[in-house]
Design an enzyme around this catalytic site. Structure first.
Site, short mmCIF file in Angstrom:
data_model
loop_
_atom_site.label_atom_id
_atom_site.label_comp_id
_atom_site.label_asym_id
_atom_site.label_seq_id
_atom_site.Cartn_x
_atom_site.Cartn_y
_atom_site.Cartn_z
N LYS A 106 0.91 -1.21 -0.13
CA LYS A 106 0.07 0.04 -0.11
C LYS A 106 0.81 1.25 0.07
O LYS A 106 1.44 1.59 0.94
CB LYS A 106 -0.89 0.12 1.23
CG LYS A 106 -1.92 -1.15 1.35
CD LYS A 106 -2.62 -1.43 2.57
CE LYS A 106 -3.50 -2.38 2.63
NZ LYS A 106 -4.54 -2.48 3.67
N GLY A 137 -7.44 -4.00 1.59
CA GLY A 137 -8.53 -3.75 2.79
C GLY A 137 -7.97 -3.83 3.98
O GLY A 137 -6.72 -3.67 4.34
N LYS A 192 -5.10 6.24 2.79
CA LYS A 192 -5.50 6.09 4.17
C LYS A 192 -4.23 6.29 5.15
O LYS A 192 -4.45 6.68 6.29
CB LYS A 192 -6.48 4.79 4.63
CG LYS A 192 -5.67 3.36 4.14
CD LYS A 192 -4.98 2.72 5.06
CE LYS A 192 -4.28 1.54 4.67
NZ LYS A 192 -3.13 1.12 5.43
N ASP A 245 -10.69 0.38 5.32
CA ASP A 245 -9.20 0.41 5.52
C ASP A 245 -8.82 1.57 6.57
O ASP A 245 -8.01 1.69 7.32
CB ASP A 245 -8.49 0.52 4.56
CG ASP A 245 -7.00 -0.09 4.45
OD1 ASP A 245 -6.89 -0.56 5.59
OD2 ASP A 245 -6.60 -0.34 3.57
N SER A 255 -1.57 -0.21 14.17
CA SER A 255 -1.06 0.54 12.76
C SER A 255 0.15 1.23 13.12
O SER A 255 0.37 1.87 13.89
CB SER A 255 -2.22 1.67 12.60
OG SER A 255 -1.70 2.44 11.54
#
Length: 346
Positions: A106, A137, A192, A245, A255
């Site tokens: 990502k 996702g 994101k 997400d 995270s």
């Protein structure tokens, strides 16, 4: 069952290897570190990245990419954005047969401003794959490795390739949807991380749920504005690789991007934060790339711009928040139209 190579033995590559192994595939987990491959094979644990997870016996670690890719039917690329081109070049030099190629990275390259699939297409010859598949996702590696319920999306311009990837991964713990919007799926997964940095900064400053909720919501509007300008379907951002997400990355201490932002909000220097993390924080590079894209696309992205100023130009966290809170008046429906489609605007 299939022979599958997973290139990248970080936490996410290891977790996806567990999913594939649970589906009875023979998994070859490649790492560029010989000592890591040896440790995984001897202990059936990846101590640095996913130490709580016992790895099934049908996961075998490799340090030799040519051996890892021999006779495989699918290759899953799970390395940091900055390593994509180098790993693809290595693949090209040793892979001589056609395979399904899936990437689960990502990010956006801040130099070329290319998405990951675009970089891979530039580096790989057409005769070794049909089309690139994107897997993305709301999915923390720690939870996937422990077989907690997770749902993701796979996307490709060729639906047959997306369905091959879906069949490889889907099981009772790991549900996989398909989506033809490659641009939207990749951008949602990458952008994101910027908003997750912002959510961590907000928490680090001691602000409450009101502030974080506003940041997530307004961040989704920014993602949709840039994404639709680049050809994405706006409805993708209301799905798993958009709002799904965004929620999981902005609200969990699993995270990396939230943790990095949290330290920044508490006043730590970026260099010290990255040293402390010890793992790639994709949101930092992606912030730089997204800011450049917003300038070239003439898209307003105030949260991204503020975080870019904080990361690369020494702006103080509270100064960035104050600038966002004192912006000029806006009509919210203008941005909701970007997320839901123009037909929903008033």
């Amino acid at each position: 069952m299939a022979n599958v190579a997973v290139l990248g033995a970080g936490s996410w590559g290891t977790a996806l290897s567990v999913v594939l192994a649970d589906n009875y595939h023979d998994v070859r987990l490649w790492t560029h570190r010989k000592d890591q491959a040896q440790q995984i094979n001897e202990t059936h644990h990846n101590e640095k990245y996913l130490q709580e997870v016992s790895l099934p016996s049908n996961i075998v670690a490799y340090n030799d990419m040519e051996a890892a890719l021999q006779d495989v039917t699918a290759v899953v690329v799970v390395v940091p954005t900055k390593a994509i081109r180098e790993v693809c070049q290595q693949m090209k030099s040793v892979l001589s047969h056609k395979v399904t190629i899936i990437h689960a990275t990502k990010g956006i390259d801040p130099d070329s401003l290319k998405r990951v699939s675009e970089m891979m297409e530039e580096e790989l010859p057409d005769d070794i794959y049909e089309d690139i598949v994107v897997l993305s996702g709301p999915s923390h590696a720690e939870e996937v490795g422990l077989r907690q319920p997770t749902t993701v999306t796979v996307s490709s311009h060729t639906m047959k390739e997306a369905e091959i990837a879906q069949d490889l991964f889907i099981n009772e713990h790991f549900r996989v949807y398909t989506n033809p919007d490659v641009v939207g799926v990749e951008l949602g997964g990458a952008l994101k991380n910027i908003i997750a940095l912002g959510a961590g900064i907000s928490d680090g400053l001691g602000y409450g749920d009101n502030a974080k909720s506003a940041l997530i919501t307004r961040g989704l509007a920014e993602i949709a504005r840039l994404g639709t300008s680049m050809g994405a379907n706006p409805l993708t951002f209301a799905g798993l690789t958009g709002v799904g997400d965004l929620i999981v990355t902005c609200t969990s201490q699993h995270s990396r991007n939230w943790r990095a932002g949290n330290m920044l909000g508490k006043g730590y220097d970026l260099h010290d934060v990255l040293e402390h993390m010890g793992m790639v924080v994709e949101g930092v590079r992606t912030t730089n790339a997204a800011y450049k894209l917003s300038q070239s696309q003439q898209i307003e992205m105030p949260i991204t711009q503020g975080i870019e100023q904080l990361l690369f130009h020494g702006a103080a966290p509270k100064e960035v928040v104050d600038q966002l809170m004192t912006r000029g008046r806006r009509h919210e429906m203008e941005d909701l139209a970007n997320i839901l489609g123009d037909q929903y605007s008033s």
